[in-house]
Scaffold this motif. Sequence first.
Motif, PDB file in Angstrom:
ATOM      1  N   GLU A 212       0.858  -1.187   0.000  1.00  0.00           N
ATOM      2  CA  GLU A 212       0.000   0.000   0.000  1.00  0.00           C
ATOM      3  C   GLU A 212       0.890   1.231   0.000  1.00  0.00           C
ATOM      4  OE1 GLU A 212      -2.181  -0.411   3.570  1.00  0.00           O
ATOM      5  OE2 GLU A 212      -3.276  -2.220   2.918  1.00  0.00           O
ATOM      6  N   ALA A 213       0.484   2.259  -0.731  1.00  0.00           N
ATOM      7  CA  ALA A 213       1.326   3.449  -0.881  1.00  0.00           C
ATOM      8  C   ALA A 213       1.648   4.097   0.459  1.00  0.00           C
ATOM      9  CB  ALA A 213       0.649   4.452  -1.817  1.00  0.00           C
ATOM     10  N   ALA A 217       5.364   4.335   1.961  1.00  0.00           N
ATOM     11  CA  ALA A 217       5.936   5.675   2.143  1.00  0.00           C
ATOM     12  C   ALA A 217       6.519   5.823   3.546  1.00  0.00           C
ATOM     13  CB  ALA A 217       4.884   6.738   1.890  1.00  0.00           C
ATOM     14  N   ASP A 244       1.025   3.973  -9.673  1.00  0.00           N
ATOM     15  CA  ASP A 244       0.970   2.704  -8.947  1.00  0.00           C
ATOM     16  C   ASP A 244       1.620   2.857  -7.567  1.00  0.00           C
ATOM     17  OD1 ASP A 244       0.396   0.043  -8.503  1.00  0.00           O
ATOM     18  OD2 ASP A 244       1.238  -0.642 -10.410  1.00  0.00           O
ATOM     19  N   VAL A 245       1.566   1.789  -6.772  1.00  0.00           N
ATOM     20  CA  VAL A 245       1.940   1.855  -5.360  1.00  0.00           C
ATOM     21  C   VAL A 245       3.372   2.353  -5.137  1.00  0.00           C
ATOM     22  CG1 VAL A 245       2.375   0.456  -3.300  1.00  0.00           C
ATOM     23  CG2 VAL A 245       0.269   0.131  -4.613  1.00  0.00           C
ATOM     24  N   ALA A 248       4.005   6.026  -6.279  1.00  0.00           N
ATOM     25  CA  ALA A 248       3.175   6.889  -5.443  1.00  0.00           C
ATOM     26  C   ALA A 248       3.753   7.011  -4.036  1.00  0.00           C
ATOM     27  CB  ALA A 248       1.745   6.349  -5.384  1.00  0.00           C
ATOM     28  N   ALA A 249       4.296   5.911  -3.521  1.00  0.00           N
ATOM     29  CA  ALA A 249       4.871   5.932  -2.179  1.00  0.00           C
ATOM     30  C   ALA A 249       6.126   6.793  -2.131  1.00  0.00           C
ATOM     31  CB  ALA A 249       5.194   4.510  -1.737  1.00  0.00           C
TER      32      ALA A 249
END
Length: 354
Positions: A212-213, A217, A244-245, A248-249
Motif C-alpha cells: 500500500e502506498a 511511504a 501505482d503503489v 506513489a509511495a
Amino acid sequence: MKFGPLVVDEAEGAIAAHSVRVDGLAIKKGKRLTAEDVMHLRAHGVATVTVARLEPGDVGEDEAALSLAGAIAGPGVRVEAPFTGRSNLFAGEAGVLVALREAIDAINTVDEAVTVATLPAYKPVVAGEMVATVKIIPYAISGEVLQRAEDAARAAGPALSVAPYRLRSVGVVSTRLPGLKESVIDKTLGVLTERLAPSGAGITEEYRTPHEAGALAAELTRLARSGVDLLVVFGASAVADRKDVVPAAIEAAGGRVHHLGMPVDPGNLLLIGELAGKPVIGAPGCARSPKENGFDWVLHRLLAGLAVTRADIMALGVGGLLMEIVSRPQPRAGGAQMEEDGEPAASPAGREQP
C-alpha cells in the motif's frame, strides 16, 4: 616506415617482418637484425629478407603502444609493459568501467595503424581485470600519427577510468500481498546480498510492509532517515503506472520519480528515483533472479557514485535484449500473458509476482 624486401647485406639494424627458418637458423619476426644475423643468413644462402625500417620521426610499435596507453588511462587504470606492439590496461581497483566512446572512436579513426579495444562501458570490473588493449598494427608509426591519437585520447578528459565503489549501505523495503510467501522475500534478499558482494556493499536495513502506498511511504521515510546510502524497493506486484503503489509511495515520502521503465529485457519495469538526496531503485521482478538483467546495469553504476539519468536509461536499447528464458512460454512471440520476468500473471486485480 619503409617495408619490403631488402638484400641481406643491407639488412643490419632493420626489423625482420617475418620469421626466418633455414637449416636450423631461426630468426623471429620483430627482431632487429644484428651483424651476426646477417652473417648467418648470408651463410645459409638467404639473399633477401623482408624487413621494416624506421625513418626519422617514426616511433617503434612498443614505445608507441605504451605512450598511447598512458594517454588513455585515467584514475583506477594501470598500464602494463608493451610487447609485440601491444600494451594492455587493467583495473587497479574494483568498480565500474567508464569508457568515453567518443574518445575511443576518435582514436581508432586517426589511422588504421592505431587500434584500441575496451570492455563495454559501465561494466563492473574487479582489480586486475583487463579493461582495454592498445595495438599498433605495423612495426612503427609516425610521431605525428601518435600525437594525433594521444590528443584524441585527452580531448574530453581520461578516455578510460574505473569509478570505484563508494556506496556501502543499502536499505531494502519489500511489500507484501496475499499469496506472496515470506520465503520468496528471503530468497530475494539473499540474491541481492550476492549482487552487492563484489562492491563491498551490504544490506544494513530491511523492512517488510503491506503493498500500500501509505505503508510503503512510511517505511521509505524511515529508511531515508536511517543513514543508508541507497534504497531498493521490491514490490509484491509489478509497477504498471506512475500512479501505482511504488512510485506513489516515493512521492508521498517527499521523493521524486525520475524514470519508469527501461529498454532492457529482462528489466523493463525498473524505476529510478530519489529520496532525501539518496537514490531509490524500484526493482523489477527479474531482480529476484541471480541472472544478469537491467537491474544490474543500474545498481552497479549507482554503487560507484555515478549518476544514472533518464537519458542514460533511454540510451540502453541497443544491446538491451539480454536473453530469452527458454523454460517459459515466449512472451515476445505472444501466447499466455506473463509478468515481465517470466512469472505467470495473477488475476488482473492483484498482478502478484509469486
